[in-house]
Design a protein around this motif. Structure first.
Motif, PDB file in Angstrom:
ATOM      1  N   TYR A 160       0.834  -1.193   0.000  1.00 50.89           N
ATOM      2  CA  TYR A 160       0.000   0.000   0.000  1.00 50.89           C
ATOM      3  C   TYR A 160       0.873   1.248   0.000  1.00 50.89           C
ATOM      4  O   TYR A 160       1.856   1.339   0.750  1.00 50.89           O
ATOM      5  N   GLU A 220      -2.900   5.048   0.179  1.00 47.43           N
ATOM      6  CA  GLU A 220      -3.408   3.700   0.411  1.00 47.43           C
ATOM      7  C   GLU A 220      -3.789   2.986  -0.883  1.00 47.43           C
ATOM      8  O   GLU A 220      -4.552   2.015  -0.867  1.00 47.43           O
ATOM      9  N   ARG A 261      -3.469   0.313  -3.634  1.00 50.74           N
ATOM     10  CA  ARG A 261      -3.073  -1.082  -3.447  1.00 50.74           C
ATOM     11  C   ARG A 261      -2.312  -1.588  -4.679  1.00 50.74           C
ATOM     12  O   ARG A 261      -2.715  -1.342  -5.816  1.00 50.74           O
TER      13      ARG A 261
END
Length: 817
Positions: A637, A642, A644
């Motif tokens: 991450y 954040e 992915r």
């Protein structure tokens, strides 16, 4: 300045290649209880089995019957008995523990195997006069790591280094063969396994990985070769094994992990107090201010200049109320001056290094004509350590050892004369023989002296020079770098290889020491420095100042943000330090250490891991706002967004000036605390433990798991050695629609009867609907008011769990989706 005239054919010295030859015909083998010696016409080779995975081979040319004694670089050890010798017409087979050595009698070539035929290399010893050379084969796909503080990239294959501690003020460039630290420890690594080789030799030593494509050589000059083989088989096993031999770092005081500010020099007491006040006014965290040589009276160690620093004790006490400590520089050169007490004492006791005629060696350094303590003598180390009462009485608990290669200005060799004598515990040696030990022994004297004087408070020592084992006494910084982008990038490989060489507490001068930093360079280097174990900004006299606020508001804001991040990460970082004191593994890690089977990590020199799960990819070029990052196996991450990513691939990471590419692995457990302006104790309050989930189940990855041991003590005393510490061992697992957190508490170091913890879960693969025994709350504000509860933020996919637990009990909770 050198010009092209330097390489004029008539100016160049002729190159002579020494004629190395075999060590003579095999003569006989002699077996003893704990060793085996192979005699040849011109040498003796003795084998010892030191410990599981560790073999010692000591070779000595004939003509000197004294045994090779391990140096101060090593911890004491006891060889194991039980050798088996089988002699055949063409070979010898030696079996010691799990090692098997097959030696060809005609060529004396050795094949070393460990535990079920694991290949630890093929070797051959040869000599040319007193020069002894050790040749080893390199596997075709092998990478070479270690070798301490050396220039170049992470993989040392194709390089050549001379291990000779040197004061190098020239720009540190890839063809610089010698720097301040000499650690002749190399690791040969392939996807099939790793093994290490260490030569215990404090004189000049050459490691050549360049001359032959499939072989390397290690060369000494005194007729001896004292070699240790560390079998592995895993890369981490080799590093831990080497620190079992040379020692592990002692846990430093927490304040030494904070941000530190230095310059050559802050010139007077008023400037130091103003500097400290500016840090506090601007709310930029800082724990340490360094004093370079101008604090001294005529550059004499153990003095303060009475004009520049009229009230040092009062200054230091005032700084302590602000949460800032002073660390002064202390050099080994003692000014030759009648009436100067350290000089008078040392002369009266015979504590200074002497020439063969019995007169002290005198060389020029900062004070002018100076003499140098003989740190190879225990009485001298005790005396030198006791002199530090001067600093302790002023309220100082940390010392900076510099110029301790040792550097000498008026010598052709820029160090002590080769024939200077050292007492060496009764086994007198010349400086030529033990030069590389000097800096480490000075740091030993300093550390142990402070330890005795501080009465239970942990000392801090920073050193420029050292050798194997320096980690037992000091942190290491990489010396006089420059404000070059290339030097910032160079440190990444230096720091990683120092860590692989047993030295975890390392850093570089943030912003660069010489030349002139720009605001952009300072930002990028500060971003990198947050994630290096030692975090100090240092610059030279007459260079542009580079405190965090000197380049305008934008640079100041970004530097503050990242320095604050360092303080937020202290529970994670301090726990990594504690783990390193136990397992010897580095804090700043090359990716290959955690992913040793992935060939794409073997050459990675411009990114690293902090611990096992935080990946740092600094920007090392001006004007760049994007860079390539390799993400190894797993789910990763972006720390900031954040986003992915599936690992095993390169990605393009956005990196505007305010953003350092930073990634966290699924399963990671990373504890944070709130920002403070300086470190306090390491009993963590306001903890927020961030846990990173799977994100989604995509077939390739259907679970995520991780663990972390959160360590606590008072951060300053040695009471942790008597058990005044505790660890919260956190295990996390996510699979399907369940996530489990199990916490076990060990130790008795917590003063509180209970503690409130926050857990923030990022990117769970399911929407949580319940946690047994913990109530769901409907707003972050409601959660803040309660002693326990959980709240789910659907927009960010963050689950926040708050709970209070007794200080001596473990707990578990299960998140259901």
């Amino acid at each position: 300045m050198h010009t092209s005239e330097t390489i004029h054919p008539d100016q160049m010295e002729g190159h002579s290649e020494f004629a190395f030859r075999d060590l003579g015909a095999y003569s006989r083998v002699e077996q003893r209880e704990v060793s085996v010696t192979v005699h040849t016409a011109e040498s003796n080779m003795t084998f010892w089995y030191i410990a599981p995975g560790m073999l010692r081979i000591a070779c000595k040319l004939k003509g000197d019957s004294t045994a090779i004694v391990p140096t101060e670089a090593l911890l004491p050890y006891m060889p194991e008995a039980g050798w088996k010798v089988s002699e055949y017409s063409d070979r010898l087979e030696l079996q010691g523990g799990l090692y098997r050595i097959v030696m060809d009698k005609s060529s004396l070539t050795m094949q070393i195997e460990y535990a079920e035929q694991k290949n630890c290399g093929t070797y051959k010893l040869s000599n040319a006069g007193s020069l002894v050379r050790f040749n080893g084969k390199m596997l075709e796909d092998a990478a070479i790591y270690g070798l301490g503080e050396t220039t170049g990239y992470l993989n040392k294959r194709g390089e050549r280094y001379t291990m000779w501690n040197s004061d190098v003020f020239d720009p540190h460039v890839p063809d610089m063969e010698s720097l301040y630290q000499s650690i002749p420890f190399l690791i040969q690594h392939t996807a099939c396994g790793s093994f290490g080789l260490f030569v215990d030799h404090p004189g000049k030593l050459i490691v050549d990985l360049r001359e032959e494509q499939d072989a390397y050589s290690i060369q000494t000059e005194n007729g001896e070769m004292d070699l240790y083989v560390i079998a592995g088989p895993k890369l981490k096993d080799v590093v831990s094994g080497f620190t079992n031999l040379t020692g592990k770092m002692q846990l430093p005081p927490l304040w030494s992990l904070g941000y530190q500010q230095s310059r050559f020099s802050y010139m007077n007491q008023e400037e130091v107090l103003q500097l400290a006040g500016t840090f506090r006014e601007k709310q930029i965290p800082c724990d340490v201010i360094y004093l370079d040589i101008h604090y001294m009276d005529e550059y004499k160690v153990f003095t303060f200049d009475p004009v520049r620093f009229p009230d040092p004790k009062g200054m230091i006490q005032k700084l302590k109320t602000m949460g800032i400590r002073i660390v002064p520089i202390v050099d080994p050169g003692v000014k030759v001056e009648q009436g100067y007490e350290p000089y008078e004492q040392g002369v009266d006791q015979g504590y200074f290094c002497e020439k063969p005629d019995g007169e002290p060696f005198v060389g020029n350094v900062w004070p002018g004509a100076s003499v140098f303590p003989d740190f190879t003598d225990e009485a001298v180390r005790q005396w030198w350590g006791a002199l530090h009462r001067f600093y302790v009485d002023h309220g100082i608990t940390g010392v900076w050892n510099d110029m301790n290669e040792p550097s000498v200005f008026n010598s052709a060799t820029k160090t002590m004369d080769a024939d200077v004598l050292h007492q060496n515990g009764g086994n007198v040696k010349t400086h030529e023989d033990i030069h590389n030990l000097y800096g480490m022994l000075m740091s030993k004297a300093t550390y142990e002296g402070l330890e005795r004087l501080l009465g239970g408070e942990r000392p801090f020592v920073l050193t420029r020079a050292g050798c194997a084992g320096i980690q037992r006494y000091a942190a290491v910084w990489t010396g006089d770098n420059r404000s070059y982008w290339e030097h910032m990038e160079l440190f990444i490989s230096m720091g990683m290889n120092l860590g692989l060489s047993g030295v975890p507490f390392t850093g570089a001068d943030i912003g660069g020491f010489m030349h002139h930093a720009s605001g952009e360079l300072l930002v990028r280097w500060t971003q990198l420095g947050v994630f290096t174990p030692f975090f100090r900004n240092h610059s030279a006299i007459e260079t542009r100042r580079q405190e965090p606020w000197t380049f305008g508001d934008q640079v100041e804001v970004i530097c503050r943000k990242y320095i604050e991040l360092r303080y937020m990460l202290l529970p994670y970082l301090y726990s990594l330090f504690h783990a390193s004191t136990l397992n010897g593994l580095p804090i700043m890690r090359p990716l290959v250490l955690e992913y040793p089977d992935d060939p794409r990590t073997f050459q990675l020199s411009d990114q690293f891991l902090l611990g096992a799960d935080v990946l740092v990819a600094p920007v090392c070029r001006p004007g760049k706002e994007v860079r390539t990052v390799y993400l190894p196996d797993g789910i990763w991450y972006d720390f900031w967004t954040e986003a992915r990513y599936v690992g095993g691939q390169h990605i393009m990471a956005n990196a505007p000036l305010e953003t350092l590419p930073l990634f966290v692995k699924a399963g990671a457990v990373v504890p944070f605390t709130s920002v403070r302006q300086h470190t306090d104790e390491a009993r963590w309050t306001n903890l927020n433990i961030h846990v990173f989930g799977l994100g989604e189940s995509d077939g390739q990855y259907d679970s995520a798991s991780g663990e972390f041991s959160l360590y606590e003590d008072d951060g300053i005393s040695d009471a942790y050695k008597q058990g005044a510490s505790s660890e919260l061992k956190i295990n996390f697992e996510e699979k399907g629609s369940l996530a489990t957190v199990n916490c076990k508490i060990e130790g008795n170091g917590s003063d509180a009867d209970f503690k409130t913890l926050m857990f923030t879960f990022h990117a769970l693969s399911f929407i949580p609907v319940g946690i047994q025994g913990i109530s769901q709350l409907h707003s972050p504000e409601h959660l803040e008011e309660q002693r326990a509860g959980w709240y789910y933020d659907k927009q960010d996919n963050h689950l926040v769990v708050k709970l209070t637990f007794a200080g001596d009990a473990g707990f578990e909770f299960v998140i259901e989706g």
